[in-house]
Enzyme design. Structure first.
Site, PDB file in Angstrom:
ATOM      1  N   HIS A 193       2.667   0.424   1.379  1.00  0.00           N
ATOM      2  CA  HIS A 193       4.057   0.455   1.009  1.00  0.00           C
ATOM      3  C   HIS A 193       4.853  -0.465   1.824  1.00  0.00           C
ATOM      4  CE1 HIS A 193       7.427   2.167  -1.518  1.00  0.00           C
ATOM      5  NE2 HIS A 193       7.965   1.338  -0.519  1.00  0.00           N
TER       6      HIS A 193
ATOM      7  N   HIS B  31       8.064  -3.732   2.417  1.00  0.00           N
ATOM      8  CA  HIS B  31       9.035  -4.699   1.876  1.00  0.00           C
ATOM      9  C   HIS B  31       9.182  -5.515   2.772  1.00  0.00           C
ATOM     10  CE1 HIS B  31      10.975  -1.864  -0.832  1.00  0.00           C
ATOM     11  NE2 HIS B  31      10.518  -1.049  -0.036  1.00  0.00           N
TER      12      HIS B  31
ATOM     13  N   ARG C   4      10.979  -8.870   1.911  1.00  0.00           N
ATOM     14  CA  ARG C   4      11.993  -9.515   1.436  1.00  0.00           C
ATOM     15  C   ARG C   4      11.408 -11.045   1.097  1.00  0.00           C
ATOM     16  NH1 ARG C   4      14.180  -4.885   0.600  1.00  0.00           N
ATOM     17  NH2 ARG C   4      15.129  -3.944   2.686  1.00  0.00           N
TER      18      ARG C   4
ATOM     19  N   ASN D 294      11.105  -5.780  -4.958  1.00  0.00           N
ATOM     20  CA  ASN D 294      12.434  -5.399  -5.140  1.00  0.00           C
ATOM     21  C   ASN D 294      13.124  -6.748  -4.444  1.00  0.00           C
ATOM     22  OD1 ASN D 294      11.853  -4.482  -2.640  1.00  0.00           O
ATOM     23  ND2 ASN D 294      13.628  -3.183  -2.678  1.00  0.00           N
TER      24      ASN D 294
ATOM     25  N   LYS E 222       5.321  -1.302  -9.927  1.00  0.00           N
ATOM     26  CA  LYS E 222       6.006  -0.459  -8.978  1.00  0.00           C
ATOM     27  C   LYS E 222       7.197   0.026 -10.133  1.00  0.00           C
ATOM     28  CE  LYS E 222       8.527   1.452  -5.980  1.00  0.00           C
ATOM     29  NZ  LYS E 222       8.378   1.625  -4.439  1.00  0.00           N
TER      30      LYS E 222
ATOM     31  N   HIS F 262       8.758   5.297  -7.094  1.00  0.00           N
ATOM     32  CA  HIS F 262      10.064   5.592  -6.058  1.00  0.00           C
ATOM     33  C   HIS F 262      10.408   6.858  -6.881  1.00  0.00           C
ATOM     34  CE1 HIS F 262      13.284   5.017  -3.469  1.00  0.00           C
ATOM     35  NE2 HIS F 262      13.810   6.026  -4.516  1.00  0.00           N
TER      36      HIS F 262
ATOM     37  N   HIS G 292       6.449   7.114  -0.495  1.00  0.00           N
ATOM     38  CA  HIS G 292       7.250   7.628   0.414  1.00  0.00           C
ATOM     39  C   HIS G 292       7.797   8.913   0.278  1.00  0.00           C
ATOM     40  CE1 HIS G 292      10.130   6.105  -2.314  1.00  0.00           C
ATOM     41  NE2 HIS G 292       9.905   5.025  -1.846  1.00  0.00           N
TER      42      HIS G 292
ATOM     43  N   LEU H 242      15.970   5.534   1.872  1.00  0.00           N
ATOM     44  CA  LEU H 242      15.794   6.198   0.762  1.00  0.00           C
ATOM     45  C   LEU H 242      14.432   6.454   0.270  1.00  0.00           C
ATOM     46  CD1 LEU H 242      18.748   4.780  -1.322  1.00  0.00           C
ATOM     47  CD2 LEU H 242      18.531   6.810  -0.676  1.00  0.00           C
TER      48      LEU H 242
ATOM     49  N   ASP I 183       6.934   1.887   4.245  1.00  0.00           N
ATOM     50  CA  ASP I 183       8.212   1.421   3.521  1.00  0.00           C
ATOM     51  C   ASP I 183       9.040   0.680   4.581  1.00  0.00           C
ATOM     52  OD1 ASP I 183       9.919   1.477   1.639  1.00  0.00           O
ATOM     53  OD2 ASP I 183      10.734   3.425   1.713  1.00  0.00           O
TER      54      ASP I 183
ATOM     55  N   ALA J 187      20.383   0.995   2.695  1.00  0.00           N
ATOM     56  CA  ALA J 187      19.076   2.047   2.954  1.00  0.00           C
ATOM     57  C   ALA J 187      18.035   1.229   3.509  1.00  0.00           C
ATOM     58  CB  ALA J 187      18.825   2.828   1.827  1.00  0.00           C
TER      59      ALA J 187
END
Ligand code: DOR
Ligand code: ZN
Length: 345
Positions: free
Chosen positions: A14, A16, A18, A42, A100, A137, A175, A220, A248, A264
């Site tokens: 998991h 991110h 960007r 995301n 997701k 999530h 998470h 989060l 995460d 977050a």
């Protein structure tokens, strides 16, 4: 006392990355530590189709430093109007590894998420049939639900229904932050698992709120009270294949964190393995680290384990207060602290 640990190269289930300049800056940190990572979709705009995921994967691959072996595993951002055919085709073509579910407005860039789980039932049915993993999530978004109760409430309102209505769907409860989630996963079938972040093993909510607001400890789902942290540590170090590594890591520039409305997300990619290892050592569970970091994730996703090995060795490593990123800076998890392990070589 064990002074070094050689294990199969771990994966991050998991993460991110960007896009654009930030992605270029953060990919090398993860590629240095992990062989593969499940990349969250995301972005703005979100990665909602196989075509968008394929292009994004190309951009990530191009950001991997020469000579480093790293493979991004892509996810589809589910919306109220996700096309089950595109998702299934993307999975069959090896573009999507998972999809997701963000409840709409639950977190960063989730405005296009799912407004009502019932709307994606045809998609979930198809995913169950095709064996596509659903990453969730797990937080409700209702304003009348306390932010500290949102995960537990999600279990009651949605997790039980999803796992009941799609008993063979592979579900990763992402998470997790509560004892309630640990119990739910333990009591569910073998097709339900969870990822656990380093921060939720290290900090409770005091770290966010005591001595002034600590924006770099805000993510989060938010860290909960100490009893929950202890339950997560027990789960992570238990040797159960239902719990595996997912950082995460969520980069936000320092300016975006230290703001009147701080974003977050905790950027833990640079020292993720060192951070997890501190926990496994404190719990006398170094012998269980390889399962958590390198074996249970691939087993759940039905992917081969990595053949390559890495060695971690005992050595003090000082985590910088900040790291440069895109001409600004970013604060890593454990900033200013000393960790007791490092990756050898
Ligand atoms: O803290 C978080 N940051 N939680 C999420 O769910 C999203 C992430 C992000 O993208 O920044
Ligand atoms: Zn995330």
């Amino acid at each position: 006392m064990t002074d070094s640990l050689t294990i199969r190269r771990p994966d991050d289930w998991h993460l991110h990355f960007r896009d654009g300049e930030i992605m270029l800056g953060v990919v090398p940190y993860t590629a240095r530590q992990f062989a593969r990572a499940i990349v969250m979709p995301n972005l703005t705009p979100p990665v909602t189709t196989a075509a968008l995921a394929s292009d994004y994967r190309d951009r990530i691959r191009a950001a991997v430093p020469p000579g480093v072996r790293f493979e991004p595993l892509m996810t589809c951002y589910l919306t109220d109007t996700t096309d089950p055919d595109d998702l299934a085709r993307g999975a069959a073509d090896g573009i999507f590894t998972a999809a997701k579910l963000y409840p709409a407005n639950a977190t960063t860039n989730s405005a296009s998420g799912v407004s009502d789980v019932a709307k994606i039932y045809p998609v979930l049915e198809r995913m169950e049939a095709e064996g596509i993993v659903l990453c969730i999530h797990g937080e409700v978004t209702d304003h009348d639900i306390d932010v500290f109760d949102r995960e537990a409430e999600f279990i009651e309102r949605h997790m039980r229904a999803i796992t009941r209505d799609f008993p063979n769907l592979k579900v990763v409860f992402e998470h997790i932050t509560t004892a309630d989630a640990v119990t739910f996963v333990e009591e569910s079938g073998i097709n339900v698992a969870a990822t656990i972040t380093p921060q939720h093993l290290h900090i409770n909510r005091n770290a966010m709120l005591v001595g002034g607001i600590q924006p770099h400890n805000y993510c989060l789902p938010v860290a909960k009270r100490e009893t929950h942290r202890l339950a997560l540590r027990r789960a992570a170090t238990s040797g159960s294949p239902k719990f595996f590594l997912g950082t995460d890591s969520a980069p936000h520039l320092r300016s975006a964190k230290e703001s009147s409305c701080g974003c977050a997300g905790i950027f833990n990619a640079p020292f993720a393995l060192e951070s997890y290892l501190a926990v496994f050592e404190e719990e006398n569970a170094l012998d269980r680290f390889e399962g958590f970091a390198s074996l249970y994730g691939p087993a759940f996703y039905g992917l081969p384990v990595n053949e390559e090995q890495i060695t971690l060795e005992r050595a003090d490593i000082a985590v910088p207060e900040t790291l440069p990123l895109t001409g600004e800076d970013i604060v890593p998890f454990h900033a200013g602290q000393t960790l007791g392990w490092r990756i050898a070589g």
